[in-house]
Design a protein around this motif. Structure first.
Motif, PDB file in Angstrom:
ATOM      1  N   UNK A   1      15.338  -7.802 -20.969  1.00 28.35           N
ATOM      2  CA  UNK A   1      13.882  -7.765 -20.954  1.00 28.35           C
ATOM      3  C   UNK A   1      13.402  -7.776 -19.509  1.00 28.35           C
ATOM      4  N   UNK A   2      12.803  -6.682 -19.091  1.00 23.17           N
ATOM      5  CA  UNK A   2      12.361  -6.560 -17.700  1.00 23.17           C
ATOM      6  C   UNK A   2      11.312  -7.616 -17.345  1.00 23.17           C
ATOM      7  N   UNK A   3      10.414  -7.906 -18.279  1.00 25.55           N
ATOM      8  CA  UNK A   3       9.353  -8.872 -17.984  1.00 25.55           C
ATOM      9  C   UNK A   3       9.915 -10.281 -17.744  1.00 25.55           C
ATOM     10  N   UNK A   4      11.131 -10.548 -18.251  1.00 29.25           N
ATOM     11  CA  UNK A   4      11.730 -11.870 -18.077  1.00 29.25           C
ATOM     12  C   UNK A   4      12.399 -12.033 -16.710  1.00 29.25           C
ATOM     13  N   UNK A   5      12.696 -10.921 -16.017  1.00 31.31           N
ATOM     14  CA  UNK A   5      13.436 -11.030 -14.756  1.00 31.31           C
ATOM     15  C   UNK A   5      12.709 -10.398 -13.571  1.00 31.31           C
ATOM     16  N   UNK A   6      11.600  -9.726 -13.806  1.00 32.63           N
ATOM     17  CA  UNK A   6      10.963  -8.973 -12.717  1.00 32.63           C
ATOM     18  C   UNK A   6      10.552  -9.859 -11.541  1.00 32.63           C
ATOM     19  N   UNK A   7      10.177 -11.103 -11.824  1.00 36.59           N
ATOM     20  CA  UNK A   7       9.781 -12.002 -10.735  1.00 36.59           C
ATOM     21  C   UNK A   7      10.959 -12.418  -9.870  1.00 36.59           C
ATOM     22  N   UNK A   8      12.183 -12.200 -10.347  1.00 35.68           N
ATOM     23  CA  UNK A   8      13.369 -12.583  -9.597  1.00 35.68           C
ATOM     24  C   UNK A   8      13.961 -11.407  -8.820  1.00 35.68           C
ATOM     25  N   UNK A   9      13.488 -10.198  -9.091  1.00 37.43           N
ATOM     26  CA  UNK A   9      14.022  -9.019  -8.425  1.00 37.43           C
ATOM     27  C   UNK A   9      13.282  -8.758  -7.118  1.00 37.43           C
TER      28      UNK A   9
END
Length: 274
Positions: free
Chosen positions: A176-184
């Motif tokens: 799920x991109x929305x779950x990790x985007x803040x970490x990228x």
């Protein structure tokens, strides 16, 4: 006449209990056998004065005749029977004050409808409980590196996911991109948001060091067909067990994954469970 009505009522409710137990425990019983068991048990209960001993014998007769008198099978059916009887008996006791002065036909009809709908509700809740319990057994902890970013995600093994990278045939997982985007890194988020599904082969927006790890994966869903970029994982573990290779697709418009998972794993991840 009262005795006949008592036998009829006992038989009806015993019959509903047998059908309920059959569905809950997934043990098949013919309707004829269920009716015979219900009648014998109901008649036994109507003949003798109600007591704990009579109740136990009646339950043994009901479960034993309907299913089996073998110890292990009987023990399982009796356990479910006791729970169902307490549940149904409590409901019927609760409505007794509202049945005062009503006709016997009204009493039987109302109690029958209450028994049918309450047992159906209990069956649905029971199945939902076991479905959640089974799904929970497919939840794993994943630690992975996507580029230079280290992620720890809650993964759910999707037995229906058999997607593979066309050339290497390595499994493909979905994050799920929305779950990790803040970490990228911002450069990767910009590239992912700039990538155009209408021109999937244009990957110029991704940093050069990422291009060697990107493969284009054809996907077919119920709604449409698409080609999406997948990223090769260089280092990751499933439940502390190392995994090599494999690809992930970042889903931007994903629905909620089961069990509050961040990642949907390929079915082959089952072989990595400890």
């Amino acid at each position: 006449m009262v005795g006949e009505w008592l036998v009829l009522i006992n038989t009806l409710f015993n019959y509903l209990l047998v059908l309920f137990i059959s569905k809950i425990t997934n043990v098949y019983v013919t309707k004829k056998r269920a009716l015979v068991a219900a009648f014998i048990s109901g008649t036994f209960s109507a003949i003798f004065t109600p007591s704990l001993f009579i109740g136990v014998i009646s339950a043994l007769l009901l479960a034993g005749i309907a299913f089996s008198f073998r110890y292990r099978i009987l023990l399982k059916q009796i356990a479910v029977l006791v729970v169902a009887t307490i549940f149904l008996g409590g409901l019927l006791t609760a409505v007794q004050p509202f049945l005062a002065g009503r006709s016997l036909l009204f009493y039987i009809t109302l109690c029958s409808l209450l028994a049918i709908f309450s047992s159906k509700w209990a069956e649905i809740k029971w199945r939902d409980f076991w479905q959640q319990k089974i799904q929970a057994s497919y939840v794993v902890t994943c630690k992975l590196h996507l580029g230079d970013t280290e992620l720890q995600l809650r993964g759910f093994i999707d037995t229906g996911n058999m997607c593979t990278e066309p050339i290497s045939q390595q499994p493909v997982h979905f994050i799920s991109y929305r779950m990790i985007k803040d970490k990228l890194p911002a450069t990767i988020n910009d590239a992912i948001n700039s990538w155009d599904a209408a021109a999937p082969y244009n990957l110029s927006m991704f940093p050069r060091e990422w291009l060697t790890s990107i493969r284009l994966i054809p996907l077919t869903t119920v709604q449409h067909k698409a080609i999406v970029p997948a990223f090769r994982l260089t280092e990751w573990t499933i439940n502390e067990e190392k995994v090599t290779g494999h690809y992930v697709v970042l889903t931007k418009n994903d629905a909620n994954f089961p069990q509050q998972a961040d990642m949907m794993l390929h079915v082959l991840a089952l072989s990595n469970q400890q």
